[in-house]
Design a protein around this motif. Structure first.
Motif, PDB file in Angstrom:
ATOM      1  N   THR B 278       0.850  -1.192   0.000  1.00 28.15           N
ATOM      2  CA  THR B 278       0.000   0.000   0.000  1.00 28.15           C
ATOM      3  C   THR B 278       0.886   1.243   0.000  1.00 28.15           C
ATOM      4  O   THR B 278       2.083   1.162   0.302  1.00 28.15           O
ATOM      5  CB  THR B 278      -0.899   0.054   1.244  1.00 28.15           C
ATOM      6  OG1 THR B 278      -0.049   0.236   2.377  1.00 28.15           O
ATOM      7  CG2 THR B 278      -1.714  -1.195   1.420  1.00 28.15           C
ATOM      8  N   PRO B 279       0.306   2.382  -0.340  1.00 27.22           N
ATOM      9  CA  PRO B 279       1.097   3.618  -0.317  1.00 27.22           C
ATOM     10  C   PRO B 279       1.714   3.883   1.054  1.00 27.22           C
ATOM     11  O   PRO B 279       2.787   4.472   1.133  1.00 27.22           O
ATOM     12  CB  PRO B 279       0.082   4.695  -0.679  1.00 27.22           C
ATOM     13  CG  PRO B 279      -0.960   4.000  -1.450  1.00 27.22           C
ATOM     14  CD  PRO B 279      -1.034   2.618  -0.881  1.00 27.22           C
ATOM     15  N   GLU B 280       1.055   3.409   2.105  1.00 29.74           N
ATOM     16  CA  GLU B 280       1.615   3.634   3.438  1.00 29.74           C
ATOM     17  C   GLU B 280       2.959   2.930   3.587  1.00 29.74           C
ATOM     18  O   GLU B 280       3.887   3.467   4.218  1.00 29.74           O
ATOM     19  CB  GLU B 280       0.650   3.134   4.518  1.00 29.74           C
ATOM     20  CG  GLU B 280      -0.499   4.066   4.809  1.00 29.74           C
ATOM     21  CD  GLU B 280      -1.647   3.912   3.832  1.00 29.74           C
ATOM     22  OE1 GLU B 280      -1.559   3.065   2.922  1.00 29.74           O
ATOM     23  OE2 GLU B 280      -2.632   4.656   3.970  1.00 29.74           O
ATOM     24  N   LYS B 283       5.396   5.076   1.891  1.00 34.35           N
ATOM     25  CA  LYS B 283       5.662   6.306   2.637  1.00 34.35           C
ATOM     26  C   LYS B 283       6.503   6.042   3.875  1.00 34.35           C
ATOM     27  O   LYS B 283       7.258   6.906   4.304  1.00 34.35           O
ATOM     28  CB  LYS B 283       4.331   6.967   3.051  1.00 34.35           C
ATOM     29  CG  LYS B 283       3.668   7.694   1.901  1.00 34.35           C
ATOM     30  CD  LYS B 283       2.396   8.374   2.328  1.00 34.35           C
ATOM     31  CE  LYS B 283       2.643   9.746   2.889  1.00 34.35           C
ATOM     32  NZ  LYS B 283       1.382  10.481   3.080  1.00 34.35           N
ATOM     33  N   LEU B 312       6.933  14.327   0.384  1.00 32.57           N
ATOM     34  CA  LEU B 312       5.880  13.311   0.519  1.00 32.57           C
ATOM     35  C   LEU B 312       4.501  13.956   0.624  1.00 32.57           C
ATOM     36  O   LEU B 312       3.510  13.421   0.127  1.00 32.57           O
ATOM     37  CB  LEU B 312       6.137  12.448   1.761  1.00 32.57           C
ATOM     38  CG  LEU B 312       7.131  11.312   1.582  1.00 32.57           C
ATOM     39  CD1 LEU B 312       7.385  10.630   2.918  1.00 32.57           C
ATOM     40  CD2 LEU B 312       6.644  10.307   0.560  1.00 32.57           C
ATOM     41  N   ASP B 313       4.466  15.129   1.256  1.00 31.74           N
ATOM     42  CA  ASP B 313       3.185  15.817   1.382  1.00 31.74           C
ATOM     43  C   ASP B 313       2.722  16.420   0.070  1.00 31.74           C
ATOM     44  O   ASP B 313       1.557  16.748  -0.090  1.00 31.74           O
ATOM     45  CB  ASP B 313       3.288  16.931   2.439  1.00 31.74           C
ATOM     46  CG  ASP B 313       3.295  16.348   3.845  1.00 31.74           C
ATOM     47  OD1 ASP B 313       2.907  15.180   3.978  1.00 31.74           O
ATOM     48  OD2 ASP B 313       3.712  17.057   4.778  1.00 31.74           O
ATOM     49  N   VAL B 315       3.180  15.005  -3.019  1.00 26.60           N
ATOM     50  CA  VAL B 315       2.823  14.050  -4.069  1.00 26.60           C
ATOM     51  C   VAL B 315       1.494  13.387  -3.723  1.00 26.60           C
ATOM     52  O   VAL B 315       1.407  12.671  -2.724  1.00 26.60           O
ATOM     53  CB  VAL B 315       3.935  12.991  -4.232  1.00 26.60           C
ATOM     54  CG1 VAL B 315       3.550  12.008  -5.316  1.00 26.60           C
ATOM     55  CG2 VAL B 315       5.237  13.680  -4.576  1.00 26.60           C
ATOM     56  N   ILE B 317      -1.516  10.770  -3.736  1.00 28.18           N
ATOM     57  CA  ILE B 317      -1.537   9.323  -3.914  1.00 28.18           C
ATOM     58  C   ILE B 317      -2.561   8.978  -4.985  1.00 28.18           C
ATOM     59  O   ILE B 317      -3.724   9.360  -4.865  1.00 28.18           O
ATOM     60  CB  ILE B 317      -1.871   8.641  -2.581  1.00 28.18           C
ATOM     61  CG1 ILE B 317      -0.685   8.802  -1.638  1.00 28.18           C
ATOM     62  CG2 ILE B 317      -2.202   7.182  -2.781  1.00 28.18           C
ATOM     63  CD1 ILE B 317      -0.889   8.241  -0.294  1.00 28.18           C
TER      64      ILE B 317
END
Lengths: 659, 318
Positions: B278-280, B283, B312-313, B315, B317
């Protein structure tokens, strides 16, 4: 100094060819050849890699082209020659231009050239052709732009992978985006009641329609012409086609072969209104330009359109020739008596025939004259003769010699309406009955869908009028005696053989039905002018819209279109075509937002769920469940639990943020 | 955390459970550093090496030692000094008269888990000897190629503050480390527990082996089968692309770094008991992956960590 590339150059040439073609057809042959030569050479150069021509050859070709142009047109000031000059120069540009800016110049001017075709005609299909040209031009411009952009970056652009279809599709999309702006300009650009610049008289390439004289064969020629002459829309009762004698030029003088108008007849105004009975017909005529002054109306025109006058012999004559689509309203009353008294000068003119011509006819007339009593009986006698003797109504009538009426009556007995009308009028005059020839159109095709009569050039007709004591000028149509079908079914119905190779009744029928498109086009687009514009604004309370107001509204409209269009265009271009998962997720985010939790686009679903659950502890389980389902839909292998996700989101109703 | 996301892979079953137990055991020794421990395991599972940047005494060695203990492998610690020679790491061939031949005496690099203390203290020549071994999984000494044991896991530490007399690793060699992080001071509760409970070295000596080297190899294979969806690849590409924007960093992340990011994210998902990334995961991994590879563009007063967090903030998702 970048080469536009071969395929792109072919697109450029195609643009020019498309823009030029409608003009080429109308140009003199020599000019056409001069314009096509450089074009074809460049195509060959692109395909075969020919070397560029030496400067001397190019200069000689240019000079030669100018000479040919001048020689063909006589001067370079006319519209036709100016357009030809533009086309020639653009074609010649192709033999010397090898840079992107040259190619772009050719395409841009081709667009202008494409627009010039509207100076010569405004048919319903021309905008479609223009649109096709513009699409090709847009593809060419796009490709040029792309190649230029690449030239700054890294030399030659990579070859375009798009198919022909998708390239044209892109051009089409660009065009569609521009349509609202075009519409706004069309509707809102200030229309002037009189044109800004004078339109030269010679709009059409040749005058068409009825002429100011009639000789055997002149109407027959028109018979081959299927182009519309005019359309008439009746307001209330629609009379049957057999009663529609559209009056045009009237002829008094006859020299044995040709009928001509009379100075009196056409220049002296009608003397007062004749006595009228019965109910009038009111109708609107939408007339195709024919560069002549006659307006066509039914007898007797009670009202006269502006800019026109009614002559003594009831011709409606306009001050200026009709050079663009003209719409006028007329009220006609068919029940009237024309000139109960005939002045001596006119009477003399209506009896004039060349001396000592047509001796056999003269003898026959004298014989009948003795047998019959009054004028009326004589008229009937002649009509009976036409009806009972084997006369034919036919296209292939032989050429007639010096004593045309003699030959026609006794030998050939085959002819067209002008033969009958002419013979009849001559016989009347020989018998001492004043007679004249009226030309015009007979009948028309009733378009039920559009509720109007379409009258084509092929409906041209000639008939006679005789002056009878007490009744005045009375219409007599000898053709009706020969071929009643002509009157009942129209000019084409009376013929057994087709006129040319592709002449079938069903085809004619289809064309007549399709004419409604042209009629509507004329009505709504070509005829759109200052008056219609004012009418459009009347409901908005702007009866007196000044040009400044119109322009402001125009720019407002364009700005509004832009505001609507831009996000759409951006959306089309962006990759954000939302799939159902994303759509559901957006809905979830909106609900969270209403509950007072704003999310960042950069936070992942589970991360977001953690934060949201902290803000909305009451809904925490639901939030976690939705985030989990969403994550599974988006990132897990196998079938996505989309229904569950949608269901969970539909059931998700967090408490609204208390303000 | 969230039960619906979790789907345990049955095939990995037992060894996966033991992996989690091993992670738990390390967490009991190194208190309050769940994330760092997880990253260390990610690094191990993704066949990478770890760089720990921190001041002395925060538990770097303890972490390395604990990891080595639970995966039941031999463990070597090399203290890098400026007079350390490549042969001190790689080993030497010594002439044996009775055999009339040279005999190779393997150096400390032939261990499965190595803790390199103060990697930036040694000369570049020595550094590169180690880093070559890390990259190739083999060392060549006197034309003899020796395969290093597998799994092979290097944890290197460096002190970011005390830079006198150091040889900072060049960017190309920093790239050999999959992840880097700093441990930082423990939280108040963890520190209290640390102060009141048993000595860590005793605990270490009591720690049992939970995974065999073969288990680790199998787990590394398991990680490779974690599913990665197109949407996630879109996200990874968006991140990589963003780092290459000049307004953030002098140079962006290389494709190799991108591959490393994917590998480590898979390992993280595996540790989280999920069979998809997952994206998490990305990240979580990303800062550790990026901070030693990226230098903020000049004109920024931000530290790399702040810069990465901001990136990161930025981009979204997909």
């Amino acid at each position: 100094m970048v080469d536009p590339g071969r395929i792109t150059m072919l697109w450029v040439i195609a643009t020019l060819a498309l823009a030029m073609s409608p003009q080429l057809v109308r140009m003199p042959l020599a000019v056409t050849v001069m314009a096509l030569l450089p074009l074809l050479w460049r195509v060959g150069a692109e395909l075969r890699g020919w070397k560029s021509l030496p400067a001397l050859v190019r200069h000689v070709m240019t000079a030669l082209a100018l000479v040919v142009l001048f020689y063909s047109y006589g001067d370079l000031a006319g519209r036709r020659s100016a357009v030809s000059l533009l086309a020639l120069m653009l074609a010649l540009k192709l033999i010397e231009g090898y840079r992107i800016r040259d190619a772009r110049l050719v395409v841009s001017f081709s667009l202008f050239l494409c627009a010039t075709q509207f100076l010569f005609g405004q048919g319903v299909l021309m905008p479609a052709y223009g649109a096709a040209t513009i699409i090709v031009a847009l593809v060419a411009l796009t490709r040029l732009q792309r190649n230029e952009a690449w030239s700054h970056a890294a030399g030659n652009a990579p070859a375009v992978q798009a198919s022909l279809f998708s390239e044209l599709g892109f051009g089409f999309k660009l065009l569609v985006v521009a349509v609202p702006v075009g519409l706004a300009f069309f509707l809102l650009f200030p229309r002037l009641s009189s044109p800004l610049w004078g339109i030269p008289d010679s709009t059409l390439d040749s005058k068409s329609g009825l002429s100011d004289s009639m000789s055997p064969g002149s109407i027959q020629q028109l018979f081959m012409d299927d182009s519309p002459a005019f359309r008439a829309t009746f307001e209330e009762a629609v009379p049957p086609a057999g009663e529609l004698y559209w009056r045009g030029p009237v002829f008094w003088r006859f020299d044995g072969k040709t009928w001509k108008g009379s100075f009196y007849g056409s220049n002296v105004p009608a003397s007062g209104q004749p006595s009228l009975q019965g109910s009038p017909w009111s109708y609107t005529v939408q007339m195709e330009p024919n560069e002549r002054k006659w307006l066509f109306a039914l007898d007797y025109p009670v009202t006269t359109p502006p800019d026109a006058r009614l002559s003594l012999d009831f011709q409606l004559i306009r001050r200026e020739p009709v050079i663009q689509l003209l719409q006028y309203s007329v009220v006609s009353n068919p029940d009237f008596v024309d000139s109960p008294e005939l002045p001596a000068t006119l009477r003399a003119q209506a009896l004039e025939i060349p001396e000592s011509s047509n001796p056999r006819t003269r003898r026959l007339v004298e014989e009948w004259r003795r047998e019959t009593g009054d004028d009326e009986a004589f008229v009937r006698r002649v009509l009976n003769h036409f009806n009972q003797q084997p006369f034919h109504y036919s296209l292939d009538s032989p050429l007639l010699g010096r004593d045309a009426v003699d030959e026609f009556l006794f030998e050939t007995r085959t002819g067209f309406c002008e033969h009958y009308a002419s013979a009849f009028a001559v016989m009347m005059r020989m018998a001492g009955i004043p007679a004249r020839i009226v030309t015009g159109y007979m009948g028309g095709w009733y378009n039920e869908m559009g509720d109007y009569y379409l009258v084509r050039q092929s409906d041209a007709h000639a008939w006679a009028e005789v002056w009878l004591p007490g009744q005045g000028w009375t219409r007599v149509d000898p053709t009706a005696a020969v071929s009643p079908l002509r009157i009942r079914q129209g000019s084409l119905g009376a013929l057994s053989a087709p006129r040319h190779l592709i002449d079938y009744p069903w085809l004619r029928q289809a064309r007549n039905s399709v004419d409604i498109v042209q009629q509507r086009w004329n009505d709504w687009v070509i005829e759109y002018g200052a008056r219609q514009q004012a009418r459009l604004f009347a409901p908005l309370g702007l009866d007196q819209a000044t040009p400044a107001m119109l322009v402001s509204v125009l720019f407002l409209a364009i700005a509004a279109f832009g505001a609507i269009l831009f996000p759409i265009v951006l959306r089309i271009r962006g990759p954000s075509r939302l799939d159902p998962v994303q759509k559901a997720w957006r809905r979830f985010l909106r609900r969270l937002e209403r509950a007072g939790f704003a999310s960042l686009p950069s936070s992942g679903a589970i991360e977001l769920a953690g934060a949201a659950a902290a803000v909305l502890p009451g809904s925490a389980p639901a939030i976690h469940r939705i985030a989990g389902l969403y994550t599974r839909c988006r990132y897990a292998p196998g079938p996505a639990p989309l229904p569950e996700l949608q269901e969970a989101i539909s059931a998700f109703h967090p408490p609204r943020k208390s303000s | 955390m969230n039960s619906t996301v979790i789907s345990t892979k049955n095939s990995t079953g037992d060894r996966h459970t033991r992996l989690l137990e091993a992670q738990q055991a390390v967490n009991q020794i190194l208190l309050g550093k769940d994330l760092q421990v997880r990253l260390a395991f990610c690094c191990l599972l993704a066949r990478g090496h770890l760089l720990i940047e921190d001041v002395p005494g925060v538990g770097k060695t303890t972490l390395a030692h604990a990891v080595a203990r639970v995966i039941g492998s031999d463990y070597q610690r090399i203290q890098f000094t400026s007079d350390l020679l490549p042969a001190d790491i790689l080993g030497v061939s010594i002439y044996k008269r009775e055999k009339d031949a040279f005999e190779f005496h393997p150096g400390p690099i032939f261990s499965r888990v190595i803790l390199v203390d103060e990697v930036n203290r040694a000369t570049p020549k020595t550094q590169s000897a180690l880093l070559e071994g890390m990259a190739e999984g083999q060392v060549t000494i006197e034309n003899q190629t020796h395969i290093l044991p597998s799994p092979f896991f290097v944890m290197a530490t460096q002190n970011p503050l005390d830079l006198v007399g150091t040889f900072p690793l060049p960017d190309s060699q920093l790239d050999r480390f999959l992840l880097s992080f700093s441990l930082g001071y423990p939280g108040p509760a963890a520190e209290r527990e640390l102060l009141t409970t048993e000595d860590r070295s005793h605990m270490l000596s009591r720690t049992t082996t939970l995974l065999s080297p073969e288990d680790v190899e199998a787990l590394q294979k398991d990680c490779e089968s974690i599913h990665v969806s197109d949407n996630l690849l879109d996200y990874i590409q968006a991140l990589l692309l963003e780092t290459r924007d000049e307004r953030w960093f002098e140079t962006g992340l290389s494709p190799r770094a991108g591959l490393a990011l994917l590998r480590a994210s898979r390992a993280h998902a595996f540790l989280e008991e999920r069979d998809f990334v997952t994206p998490e995961d990305v990240k979580t991994i990303f800062p550790g992956l990026a901070r030693h590879r990226l230098n903020p563009s000049s004109g920024f007063s931000h530290s790399p960590e702040e810069q990465i967090r901001e990136l990161l903030d930025q981009v979204p998702i997909p």
